[in-house]
Design a protein around this motif. Structure first.
Motif, mmCIF file in Angstrom:
data_model
loop_
_atom_site.group_PDB
_atom_site.id
_atom_site.type_symbol
_atom_site.label_atom_id
_atom_site.label_comp_id
_atom_site.label_asym_id
_atom_site.label_seq_id
_atom_site.Cartn_x
_atom_site.Cartn_y
_atom_site.Cartn_z
ATOM 1 N N ARG A 67 0.841 -1.186 0.000
ATOM 2 C CA ARG A 67 0.000 0.000 0.000
ATOM 3 C C ARG A 67 0.887 1.251 0.000
ATOM 4 O O ARG A 67 2.084 1.177 0.275
ATOM 5 C CB ARG A 67 -0.907 0.010 1.228
ATOM 6 N N GLU A 68 0.287 2.378 -0.295
ATOM 7 C CA GLU A 68 1.040 3.626 -0.198
ATOM 8 C C GLU A 68 1.479 3.840 1.252
ATOM 9 O O GLU A 68 0.819 3.410 2.186
ATOM 10 C CB GLU A 68 0.188 4.801 -0.670
ATOM 11 N N GLU A 69 2.612 4.526 1.425
ATOM 12 C CA GLU A 69 3.194 4.656 2.762
ATOM 13 C C GLU A 69 2.239 5.325 3.745
ATOM 14 O O GLU A 69 2.197 4.964 4.928
ATOM 15 C CB GLU A 69 4.491 5.447 2.693
ATOM 16 N N ASP A 101 2.392 14.418 -12.504
ATOM 17 C CA ASP A 101 3.589 14.379 -11.664
ATOM 18 C C ASP A 101 3.491 13.228 -10.671
ATOM 19 O O ASP A 101 2.529 13.143 -9.887
ATOM 20 C CB ASP A 101 3.739 15.703 -10.917
ATOM 21 N N LEU A 102 4.499 12.341 -10.677
ATOM 22 C CA LEU A 102 4.524 11.183 -9.783
ATOM 23 C C LEU A 102 5.442 11.391 -8.580
ATOM 24 O O LEU A 102 5.767 10.422 -7.878
ATOM 25 C CB LEU A 102 4.972 9.934 -10.557
ATOM 26 N N ALA A 103 5.857 12.613 -8.326
ATOM 27 C CA ALA A 103 6.629 12.881 -7.110
ATOM 28 C C ALA A 103 5.772 12.586 -5.890
ATOM 29 O O ALA A 103 4.543 12.485 -5.971
ATOM 30 C CB ALA A 103 7.082 14.336 -7.090
ATOM 31 N N SER A 104 6.417 12.437 -4.731
ATOM 32 C CA SER A 104 5.633 12.301 -3.502
ATOM 33 C C SER A 104 4.819 13.568 -3.301
ATOM 34 O O SER A 104 5.180 14.652 -3.791
ATOM 35 C CB SER A 104 6.548 12.076 -2.300
ATOM 36 N N SER A 105 3.722 13.444 -2.580
ATOM 37 C CA SER A 105 2.867 14.616 -2.378
ATOM 38 C C SER A 105 3.605 15.725 -1.628
ATOM 39 O O SER A 105 3.340 16.913 -1.851
ATOM 40 C CB SER A 105 1.591 14.216 -1.631
ATOM 41 N N ILE A 106 4.553 15.368 -0.755
ATOM 42 C CA ILE A 106 5.334 16.394 -0.056
ATOM 43 C C ILE A 106 6.242 17.124 -1.034
ATOM 44 O O ILE A 106 6.316 18.359 -1.050
ATOM 45 C CB ILE A 106 6.148 15.771 1.090
ATOM 46 N N LEU A 113 13.560 26.689 -16.051
ATOM 47 C CA LEU A 113 12.128 26.942 -16.214
ATOM 48 C C LEU A 113 11.471 27.099 -14.839
ATOM 49 O O LEU A 113 11.959 26.553 -13.842
ATOM 50 C CB LEU A 113 11.496 25.806 -17.012
ATOM 51 N N PRO A 114 10.349 27.788 -14.773
ATOM 52 C CA PRO A 114 9.765 28.105 -13.457
ATOM 53 C C PRO A 114 9.149 26.890 -12.781
ATOM 54 O O PRO A 114 8.747 25.918 -13.436
ATOM 55 C CB PRO A 114 8.687 29.144 -13.800
ATOM 56 N N LEU A 115 9.057 26.980 -11.472
ATOM 57 C CA LEU A 115 8.410 25.961 -10.651
ATOM 58 C C LEU A 115 7.351 26.629 -9.791
ATOM 59 O O LEU A 115 7.469 27.809 -9.444
ATOM 60 C CB LEU A 115 9.429 25.239 -9.770
ATOM 61 N N ALA A 116 6.337 25.859 -9.452
ATOM 62 C CA ALA A 116 5.270 26.341 -8.581
ATOM 63 C C ALA A 116 5.284 25.542 -7.289
ATOM 64 O O ALA A 116 5.886 24.476 -7.199
ATOM 65 C CB ALA A 116 3.913 26.205 -9.274
ATOM 66 N N ALA A 117 4.618 26.046 -6.273
ATOM 67 C CA ALA A 117 4.490 25.355 -4.992
ATOM 68 C C ALA A 117 3.024 25.353 -4.583
ATOM 69 O O ALA A 117 2.226 26.162 -5.059
ATOM 70 C CB ALA A 117 5.340 26.025 -3.922
ATOM 71 N N GLY A 118 2.681 24.413 -3.712
ATOM 72 C CA GLY A 118 1.314 24.350 -3.226
ATOM 73 C C GLY A 118 0.654 23.028 -3.533
ATOM 74 O O GLY A 118 1.269 22.117 -4.108
ATOM 75 N N GLU A 119 -0.595 22.919 -3.126
ATOM 76 C CA GLU A 119 -1.312 21.650 -3.238
ATOM 77 C C GLU A 119 -2.452 21.710 -4.250
ATOM 78 O O GLU A 119 -3.430 20.983 -4.132
ATOM 79 C CB GLU A 119 -1.850 21.251 -1.865
ATOM 80 N N GLU A 120 -2.309 22.544 -5.279
ATOM 81 C CA GLU A 120 -3.354 22.604 -6.291
ATOM 82 C C GLU A 120 -3.269 21.392 -7.221
ATOM 83 O O GLU A 120 -2.269 20.694 -7.274
ATOM 84 C CB GLU A 120 -3.235 23.898 -7.112
ATOM 85 N N ASN A 121 -4.336 21.164 -7.966
ATOM 86 C CA ASN A 121 -4.371 20.131 -9.006
ATOM 87 C C ASN A 121 -4.049 18.736 -8.452
ATOM 88 O O ASN A 121 -3.168 18.047 -8.954
ATOM 89 C CB ASN A 121 -3.414 20.464 -10.146
ATOM 90 N N LEU A 122 -4.764 18.330 -7.448
ATOM 91 C CA LEU A 122 -4.580 16.986 -6.885
ATOM 92 C C LEU A 122 -5.558 16.044 -7.571
ATOM 93 O O LEU A 122 -6.761 16.086 -7.326
ATOM 94 C CB LEU A 122 -4.823 16.993 -5.380
ATOM 95 N N ALA A 123 -5.017 15.172 -8.432
ATOM 96 C CA ALA A 123 -5.860 14.173 -9.088
ATOM 97 C C ALA A 123 -6.058 12.952 -8.213
ATOM 98 O O ALA A 123 -6.811 12.048 -8.576
ATOM 99 C CB ALA A 123 -5.252 13.759 -10.431
ATOM 100 N N ASP A 124 -5.397 12.925 -7.082
ATOM 101 C CA ASP A 124 -5.519 11.795 -6.167
ATOM 102 C C ASP A 124 -5.317 12.295 -4.742
ATOM 103 O O ASP A 124 -4.830 13.400 -4.510
ATOM 104 C CB ASP A 124 -4.484 10.719 -6.508
ATOM 105 N N PRO A 147 -3.553 12.766 -1.311
ATOM 106 C CA PRO A 147 -2.142 12.776 -0.919
ATOM 107 C C PRO A 147 -1.866 11.922 0.318
ATOM 108 O O PRO A 147 -1.415 12.419 1.361
ATOM 109 C CB PRO A 147 -1.866 14.258 -0.663
ATOM 110 N N ASP A 148 -2.136 10.625 0.208
ATOM 111 C CA ASP A 148 -1.862 9.684 1.294
ATOM 112 C C ASP A 148 -0.725 8.751 0.910
ATOM 113 O O ASP A 148 -0.594 7.652 1.443
ATOM 114 C CB ASP A 148 -3.117 8.879 1.653
ATOM 115 N N ASP A 149 0.096 9.193 -0.021
ATOM 116 C CA ASP A 149 1.159 8.338 -0.552
ATOM 117 C C ASP A 149 2.344 8.226 0.389
ATOM 118 O O ASP A 149 3.115 7.267 0.295
ATOM 119 C CB ASP A 149 1.624 8.864 -1.905
ATOM 120 N N VAL A 150 2.525 9.204 1.270
ATOM 121 C CA VAL A 150 3.642 9.171 2.214
ATOM 122 C C VAL A 150 3.148 9.544 3.603
ATOM 123 O O VAL A 150 2.075 10.123 3.767
ATOM 124 C CB VAL A 150 4.780 10.134 1.801
ATOM 125 N N TRP A 151 3.963 9.195 4.582
ATOM 126 C CA TRP A 151 3.665 9.558 5.969
ATOM 127 C C TRP A 151 4.169 10.975 6.214
ATOM 128 O O TRP A 151 5.320 11.307 5.920
ATOM 129 C CB TRP A 151 4.359 8.591 6.918
#
Length: 729
Positions: free
Chosen positions: A220-222, A595-600, A672-683, A685-689
């Motif tokens: 399962r996800e962490e 994006d498949l990075a961890s939610s953090i 190239l620019p980067l953004a921060a925040g929790e917008e655009n969550l298609a799932d 964010p329980d993938d990590v502790w």
């Protein structure tokens, strides 16, 4: 005594090796099939290897197919076919050779040959040629175009071994007829849910204590793992399985138990079992009923992560009565100008985030190595801290065990306790304990020698390591470099993993997935850090821990960061786009980034407009992605995106799927620019502790909950009874 799972794996491997030899020597002939029948009959006759509880048919079902073995090229596939009375299959062929032998129950076969000239597509005629009921002690064999029917007869369930020249998923031209005389036929569909054998909770509990090698992997996800898991399970999410598996469980023959929430057909654990078999791991089973079944059987579930290590820290404090100071006491001493040395036992990456004012970073395994030049006098009070409790306790006790003459104490509850007491923390500091002087190194060596004698730390030379390496196929070996990542990158032994000693003790299950494996620790020529780390692993209950003497002397070294094998990378290149091309595609509305990075990590920095998703749940998240243009996968370095591209393409067949070459790191490197925040969550964010200080709100309450959880682990560990912590006088 070996478990049923181990004995079955050995027997299956031996049988298939002999079948391979028959095919190699005789080809696929009637004589060869007769020989193979004898081998499969012998295997099926060992009914103790196939207990009904491991090969059951779920309620409401007529049959279930279990995969026992399959070569990486999908040849020599062995299945256990479980059926209830009345289970039946119409006339069908296999398009490969096949042998069926009985374990228990009765499977009645009727044989046919095809008699038409095959000139009419979708039509044909059959002629019955015989019949036989397969029970324990006999078998039937088929050439690729032989036809037969199957029916389970009698009042009892059945289990039969089915041996095929090629796996069932790789037989697209199989057909079945509508009737025994022929007529219309259809392509035989692939079985959608071939399962791994199941192990009931009670049997797994026994396996955890049998002393044999065993990897319990929770797929399962962490974040879900952290809500409740088995004590000795390691977190290996299905979504990241290919990039972590080889390092966590290096030996392909390791006994592996997979678990998810319920252990259901088509669930994460069964999907993972299929992937492991594809990667050459042949000794795999699934926990029957999953984590929910473990709980229902009356066994303990643990929240949090790295529980064995965290519980061990609490065990050490209780057993050794490790001295401690609370935040208010330390603050008073600092305000009074007393002679106090604060050593932070975390890695620099954590230290930079927050630290005690005046504290010096000195990760756990470095403490005995570097402390002797830092203390001003025998009267200096040495205080060791971490974020919470474990590394504070282990670090302080390391200095005490090493015989440091100074008074030593752990900072109770670490930086969390300091914050909760209302005191200010420092941020962004980079103070690091310097390398030891010649005199400091001499004292460190002497201290490590005392620790090695007390805790029975064993040393081996390179010849012994080579013997261990020659036994990798039968005995799991972890070669772990306990120095800092920077020292590792400057030069390390080929095949060694980077596992800084303090983190190895703090999160052993992140580095070593196989219980009762061999661990060899490498260090510089002095071996101080390896010895201190080994002393703790021995106390944690690891039976075979060795320090490699003169680890780096006279040996060819590799340079660079750790490189671990990745399974599942596509043989052909996935369609990739450069950062510049992706930037243009997004400006023109032609692409959506997934994006498949961890939610953090996603929260901290992502490509503007990207959508966060969890690979193992693409089926749910794809529907939330906007537009109908191309989907471009990214991950921190692009590797996971390449592995996952086929999964996303299968879930979004109407949309082109590309990967970002080099991942988000390449986008960043291109300026190239980067953004921060929790917008655009298609799932979700329980993938990590999320650690308490990773949270955006409720931080103090989360800290208090976490600290209570750590303290309570000792009681829960005692209830579980699965830990094997050792006490030394």
């Amino acid at each position: 005594m070996l478990s049923v799972m181990e004995r079955r794996h050995a027997a299956v491997a031996e049988t298939i090796a002999r079948i391979r030899a028959v095919v190699h020597g005789k080809g696929i002939t009637g004589a060869a099939l007769d020989d193979i029948k004898g081998l499969v009959i012998d295997l099926a006759g060992r009914t103790e290897l196939f207990p009904p509880e491991q090969f059951a048919v779920p309620d409401g079902r007529q049959a279930r197919l279990y995969r026992l073995a399959e070569d990486p090229d999908h040849r020599f596939a062995l299945y256990a076919s479980a059926g209830m009375p009345g289970k039946a299959q119409p006339p069908h062929n296999h398009t490969t050779w096949a042998v069926i032998a009985g374990v228990y129950g009765q499977e009645h076969n009727v044989f046919y040959e095809r008699t038409d000239n095959r000139s009419t597509p979708g039509q044909g005629t059959l002629r019955r040629t015989g019949e036989e009921t397969v029970v324990k002690g006999n078998a039937v064999a088929f050439m690729p175009d032989d036809f037969h029917t199957i029916e389970v007869i009698g009042a009892e369930p059945s289990l039969h071994l089915h041996m095929y020249g090629l796996s069932l998923e790789r037989l697209p031209e199989r057909i079945n007829f509508a009737s025994a005389s022929g007529g219309p036929y259809a392509i035989f569909p692939a079985n959608p849910g071939i399962s791994a054998p199941e192990v009931p909770p009670g049997e797994l509990k026994a396996m955890l204590g049998d002393g044999g090698e065993l990897a319990v992997l929770d797929v399962r996800e962490e974040g879900l793992f952290a809500q409740g898991h088995l004590l000795l399970a390691a977190s290996l999410p299905l979504s990241r399985l290919e990039i972590r598996l080889a390092a966590l469980v290096p030996r392909r023959g390791t006994r592996i138990l997979l678990c998810d929430e319920h252990g259901a057909d088509g669930g994460l654990a069964q999907k993972a079992a299929g992937r492991l078999l594809d990667f050459g791991y042949g000794n795999v089973a699934v926990l029957k009923g999953g984590v929910a079944g473990w709980r229902a059987a009356g066994y303990e579930l643990f929240s949090g992560v790295h529980v064995p290590s965290k519980a061990f820290g609490e065990f050490v404090e209780h057993r050794c009565d490790t001295p401690r100071l609370d935040a208010a006491e330390l603050k008073a001493k600092l305000d009074a100008g007393e002679d106090v040395l604060i050593l932070d036992s975390r890695p620099m990456s954590e230290y930079r985030v927050m630290s005690i004012p005046g504290g010096i970073d000195c990760p756990g395994a470095e403490l005995v190595y570097r402390v002797h030049d830092l203390v001003k006098s025998p009267d200096t009070l040495v205080v060791v801290n971490c974020a919470g409790r474990t590394r504070s306790i282990i670090g302080a006790q390391s200095l005490i065990n090493a015989g440091l003459p100074n008074r030593v104490a752990a900072l109770k509850n670490g930086t969390m306790g300091w914050h909760l007491a209302g005191f200010a923390l420092e941020h962004g500091k980079r103070r690091y304990a310097p390398d030891p002087s010649p005199e400091g190194l001499t004292r460190a060596r002497q201290a490590a020698a005392r620790v090695a004698e007390r805790f029975g730390v064993r040393r081996i030379d390179h010849a012994a390591l080579r013997r261990f390496e020659a036994e990798r196929e039968t005995r799991s070996l972890y070669l772990l470099d306990v120095r800092s990542p920077e020292e590792y990158a400057a030069g390390h032994l080929p095949g060694a993993r980077s596992a800084p000693g303090g983190q190895l003790v703090q999160a052993t299950d992140s580095y070593v997935g196989t219980r009762n494996a061999r661990l060899v620790l490498a260090d510089g020529e002095d071996g101080v850090r390896a010895t201190m780390t080994a002393s703790w692993l021995v106390q944690m209950g690891w039976g075979e821990v060795y320090v490699l003497a003169d680890a780096l002397l006279g040996e060819p070294l590799e340079v660079g960061a750790e490189r671990t094998p990745v399974f599942g990378l596509p043989a052909r290149g996935v369609a990739a786009v450069t950062p510049a091309t992706l930037d243009e595609m997004m400006k023109e509305g032609m692409a959506v980034v997934v994006d498949l990075a961890s939610s953090i990590d996603y929260r901290e920095a992502h490509i503007p407009g990207a959508w966060f998703a969890v690979r193992s749940r693409f089926a749910d998240s794809v529907a939330r992605l906007p537009g109908d243009g191309a989907l471009v996968l990214t991950s921190p370095d692009g590797v996971l995106a390449r592995v996952a591209a086929a999964d996303l393409a299968a879930m979004a067949p109407a949309r082109p799927v590309h990967v970002l070459a080099g991942g988000t790191a390449a986008w960043r490197a291109a300026g190239l620019p980067l953004a921060a925040g929790e917008e655009n969550l298609a799932d979700t964010p329980d993938d990590v502790w999320y650690r308490p200080y990773d949270r955006r709100d409720g931080v103090e309450a989360a800290m208090q909950d976490y600290l209570r959880w750590e303290v309570d682990l000792v009681t829960q560990i005692e209830r579980d009874g699965g830990a094997r912590f050792r006490t030394f006088r």
